[in-house]
Motif scaffolding. Structure first.
Motif, PDB file in Angstrom:
ATOM      1  N   GLU A 301       0.829  -1.204   0.000  1.00  0.00           N
ATOM      2  CA  GLU A 301       0.000   0.000   0.000  1.00  0.00           C
ATOM      3  C   GLU A 301       0.869   1.261   0.000  1.00  0.00           C
ATOM      4  N   ARG A 305       1.078   4.691  -2.521  1.00  0.00           N
ATOM      5  CA  ARG A 305       1.061   6.083  -2.054  1.00  0.00           C
ATOM      6  C   ARG A 305       2.263   6.865  -2.584  1.00  0.00           C
ATOM      7  N   PHE A 308       1.885   8.542  -5.997  1.00  0.00           N
ATOM      8  CA  PHE A 308       1.058   9.744  -6.076  1.00  0.00           C
ATOM      9  C   PHE A 308       1.622  10.905  -5.248  1.00  0.00           C
ATOM     10  N   ALA A 309       2.703  10.677  -4.514  1.00  0.00           N
ATOM     11  CA  ALA A 309       3.194  11.685  -3.564  1.00  0.00           C
ATOM     12  C   ALA A 309       3.576  12.984  -4.250  1.00  0.00           C
ATOM     13  N   GLU A 312       0.507  14.911  -5.525  1.00  0.00           N
ATOM     14  CA  GLU A 312      -0.233  15.517  -4.412  1.00  0.00           C
ATOM     15  C   GLU A 312       0.450  16.786  -3.915  1.00  0.00           C
ATOM     16  N   GLN A 355      -6.395   1.054  -1.809  1.00  0.00           N
ATOM     17  CA  GLN A 355      -5.475   2.198  -1.756  1.00  0.00           C
ATOM     18  C   GLN A 355      -5.455   2.938  -3.094  1.00  0.00           C
ATOM     19  N   LEU A 356      -5.456   2.190  -4.189  1.00  0.00           N
ATOM     20  CA  LEU A 356      -5.450   2.812  -5.512  1.00  0.00           C
ATOM     21  C   LEU A 356      -6.746   3.573  -5.766  1.00  0.00           C
ATOM     22  N   LYS A 359      -6.668   6.890  -3.841  1.00  0.00           N
ATOM     23  CA  LYS A 359      -5.791   7.900  -4.419  1.00  0.00           C
ATOM     24  C   LYS A 359      -6.366   8.489  -5.704  1.00  0.00           C
ATOM     25  N   GLN A 365      -9.401  14.839  -3.905  1.00  0.00           N
ATOM     26  CA  GLN A 365      -9.299  14.494  -5.310  1.00  0.00           C
ATOM     27  C   GLN A 365      -8.181  15.285  -5.982  1.00  0.00           C
TER      28      GLN A 365
END
Length: 747
Positions: A301, A305, A308-309, A312, A355-356, A359, A365
């Motif tokens: 997981e 993350r 996408f860090a 984000e 988790q996907l 995200k 969003q």
């Protein structure tokens, strides 16, 4: 005015360098030019300065880098009049890309695109610019690096824009140039990783151009996917070209996900990897599905993350001005299987999917991400991931059609043609027609195989392989490609070897019924191919064992010339469990739906159903699978012909299976002595006199002209008798001992 060889000197200070002009001595040229060409290729505007030593020019570092003279002491300088090349030498619109000259500079202020465009016009008016040219701009107490990304020229007579890409001149980067005038439109963009806080108005293009301005589809090296590319661009990127203010007024969000699915080797991974080349975006993050999984608790997981860090972080800082982040998942089915369907006891698979999902479309969003997933098994992906707002664009990457195969063949033979290694007799269109149902990867293998045949012609034989002296004459010929067709076969093609085994002895027309059956079969083939009302036709060939049903079914299939022909036989499923048989049959049917025209031959239905008279016993699982698939319509644009054989029609009747077939064809066995005579004549077992002797003796031993024997059994007896010294006597005695012949035997 003639050219001169001149010394290259750096500008003495920034006052000269920031003008983007090349400075010359006023006495070096008469008359003085407004523009010059360096080394007959790179165009610059000039100004005079008496401080320039005679025979020298002042240049800045950007000019020296662009003209490739940074390590030279001298260069060729020629006065240049842009009108001599093209009357449309004035810039109508121009796209520039700006960034801080010092990458470490922090964006503590906003830069208005319209303001910087006006400043650019005032600073560099009447100068000549070339696409790809770099320069330096001083604005609001900061130094900016500028790159000219695109130029479209204007005819001042009729004010019509004409892109120089379409002119008769070469499309070299140095050829696309023009003079900046006060009416030119300057459009300002920035790189996605730039720290410049650029704000654009609706009069201007968006601060970040998603598509590379000089992008061409052929540069990607992908053929046969023009339609798919167009659909992906419309669904996933069209909204990103417009300014964020317009998209915000529409109240919509950008597409966040694309799923590419289809057979192996059709270009899914290649397309996803090449999408990054057509986008003016960050380098895509490419990850294989299995790489996400980790043996430590929670680490899988965490890997999701981390992907996408960065997106984000940037979205929190810049909002809708954030650059596009692309994440590509290859083999998506490895980590995103249906939740609740795994029995490993760890629950890791379900947690990764959760988790996907969080995200992609969670509470916080993101509107700056694009997920591209690829799989051969769309049916295995969790349904929640496929809904709108997540992987909402589902694009099937299927087998290329005729035009697609032409494109792919041209791509893979481009180097050969460019280097004059492709023989003139190579016909790409013919090769495309011969490679039906080849995937892109299989066409690449086909070209490689053809090249090996060309190599073999230039290798000396013997104990050590060496290259012949005539290797300079190496050419890939049409015959090499034709030989390669015997080696490379499509996965979704014809099971030629298996079908040939079914007709080892050919088709012997021992009665008019055989010709009738083949003719009816060809009519069904044409019906499927041409009719718009019957995309699915199923035919049952039935008759006694050994009467030639399988050979006739295989012959009808091979004569159809369909690109996809598969054979389902009990022999191929020996040792399979019921579930394995069901999955294999279902796979073959699913594969057939990927081809525009397909034939499936299902041999010995009763054996496939595990039917035995003792009990009786049969597999209801296989029966129900076949009943569903025999009636299942193929997808739109695809057509399927089903040919089945059975020796137990009455059993199929009891199983309510006959209703699944659109037509039934009875295949008779040999019923007369004249038919036996025709078979013996066809296989050339006896001479004419011997055959006459054999038929005379057989007719004496039976009570009538009526017999009953399968053609398969008759051929077996004939081949056994062929090994005997007295083959005529052996054939007669063996034939009369057959149970089907004994009923008519006098003794």
């Amino acid at each position: 005015m003639s050219s001169r060889l001149m010394n290259i000197l750096p500008c003495p200070d920034n006052k000269f360098a920031l003008t983007n002009l090349i400075f010359i001595n006023p006495y070096d040229f008469n008359p003085l030019p407004n523009h010059i060409l360096i080394d007959d290729r790179y165009a610059f505007s000039v100004s005079t300065f008496e401080g320039v030593p005679s025979g020298s020019i002042f240049t800045n570092s950007f000019q020296r880098s662009f003209a490739q003279i940074q390590n030279k002491r001298t260069c060729k300088v020629t006065p240049y009049d842009p009108n001599q090349d093209n009357v449309n030498c004035y810039i109508g619109s121009m796209t520039i890309e700006i960034d801080f000259l010092q990458k470490s500079t922090r964006a503590s202020f906003e830069v208005q695109a319209e303001d910087i465009a006006n400043h650019f016009l005032q600073s560099f008016g009447n100068q000549i610019f070339t696409r790809g040219e770099p320069l330096c701009l001083y604005f609001q107490n900061h130094y900016f690096s500028v790159i000219v990304r695109q130029i479209s020229n204007v005819d001042l007579k009729d004010l019509s824009i004409s892109n120089q890409n379409k002119s008769s001149r070469n499309n070299n980067q140095s050829d696309i140039r023009g003079i900046l005038i006060k009416d030119s439109q300057v459009l300002v963009t920035k790189p996605n990783d730039s720290r410049v806080n650029l704000k654009g108005s609706q009069k201007n293009r968006p601060p970040m151009a998603i598509i590379q301005p000089d992008f061409k589809f052929e540069d990607l090296g992908i053929g046969g996917l023009d339609k798919e590319f167009s659909a992906i661009f419309r669904r996933a990127f069209a909204s990103r070209i417009f300014p964020p203010s317009i998209v915000e007024k529409l109240g919509i969000q950008h597409c966040k996900g694309i799923l590419l699915y289809g057979p192996p080797g059709t270009g899914k991974t290649l397309m996803a990897r090449q999408i990054g080349k057509m986008l003016n975006a960050r380098e895509p993050i490419i990850v294989n599905g299995p790489e996400i999984l980790n043996k430590y608790v929670g680490q899988s997981e965490e890997n999701i993350r981390k992907l996408f860090a960065e997106a984000e972080k940037e979205y929190k800082e810049r909002g809708d001005e954030s650059s596009l982040h692309i994440i590509i998942f290859d083999e998506l089915d490895a980590i995103c299987k249906q939740r609740g369907g795994r029995n490993d006891g760890t629950g890791v698979g379900d947690s990764v999917v959760n988790q996907l999902l969080a995200k992609m479309d969670g509470v916080e969003q993101l509107n700056n991400i694009l997920i591209i997933g690829m799989t051969n098994r769309k049916d295995m992906i969790d349904e929640a991931l496929l809904r709108p707002g997540r992987l909402e664009v589902h694009m099937e990457i299927g087998l290329p059609d005729q035009n697609g195969r032409v494109q792919i063949l041209k791509i893979h033979t481009a180097k050969m043609k460019e280097n004059h290694l492709l023989a003139p007799d190579v016909d790409i269109d013919e090769l495309a027609s011969l490679t039906k149902n080849f995937s892109g990867a299989e066409i690449a293998g086909f070209v490689r195989s053809a090249s090996t045949f060309a190599f073999s012609r230039h290798i000396k034989g013997g104990t050590t392989a060496t290259v012949n002296d005539d290797v300079e004459n190496l050419k890939i010929c049409q015959s090499d490609f034709l030989h390669a067709l015997d080696e490379v076969h499509p996965s979704f093609g014809v099971s030629d070897a298996e079908l040939q085994l079914c007709v080892q002895n050919g088709i012997i027309p021992f009665s008019d019924d055989i010709d009738r059956i083949l003719k009816d079969g060809s009519l069904f083939v044409e019906q499927v191919k041409n009719s718009t009302h019957t995309p699915l036709v199923s035919v049952l060939l039935h008759g006694s064992p050994g009467c030639g049903k399988t050979a006739l079914a295989a012959t009808i299939a091979m004569n159809s010339d369909y690109p996809f022909i598969k054979l389902i036989t009990p022999e191929n499923m020996v040792g399979y469990s019921e579930m394995s048989k069901m999955n294999e049959i279902n796979k073959i049917f699913n594969d057939s739906y990927k081809s525009p025209l397909s034939v499936i031959v299902i041999d010995s239905l009763e054996r496939l159903l595990d039917w035995v008279p003792i009990g009786p016993r049969f597999s209801n699982t296989i029966l129900q699978t076949l009943l569903v698939l025999l009636k299942k319509q193929p997808p739109k644009g695809h057509k399927l012909l089903l040919i089945s054989t059975t020796s137990q029609k009455n059993i199929l009747q009891e199983m309510d299976m006959l209703d699944a077939f659109d037509a039934e064809i009875y295949v008779p066995s040999i019923k007369s002595l004249s038919s036996i005579d025709i078979v013996l004549k066809e296989i050339e077992l006896f001479s004419d006199s011997e055959r006459e002797y054999v038929m005379k003796n057989i007719s004496k031993e039976i009570q009538s002209n009526y017999v009953s024997i399968g053609v398969k059994k008759l051929l077996m007896i004939a081949e056994m008798a062929r090994q005997d010294e007295d083959k005529a006597s052996k054939f007669i005695s063996t034939l009369l001992m057959e149970p089907s012949m004994l009923a008519n035997n006098k003794y």
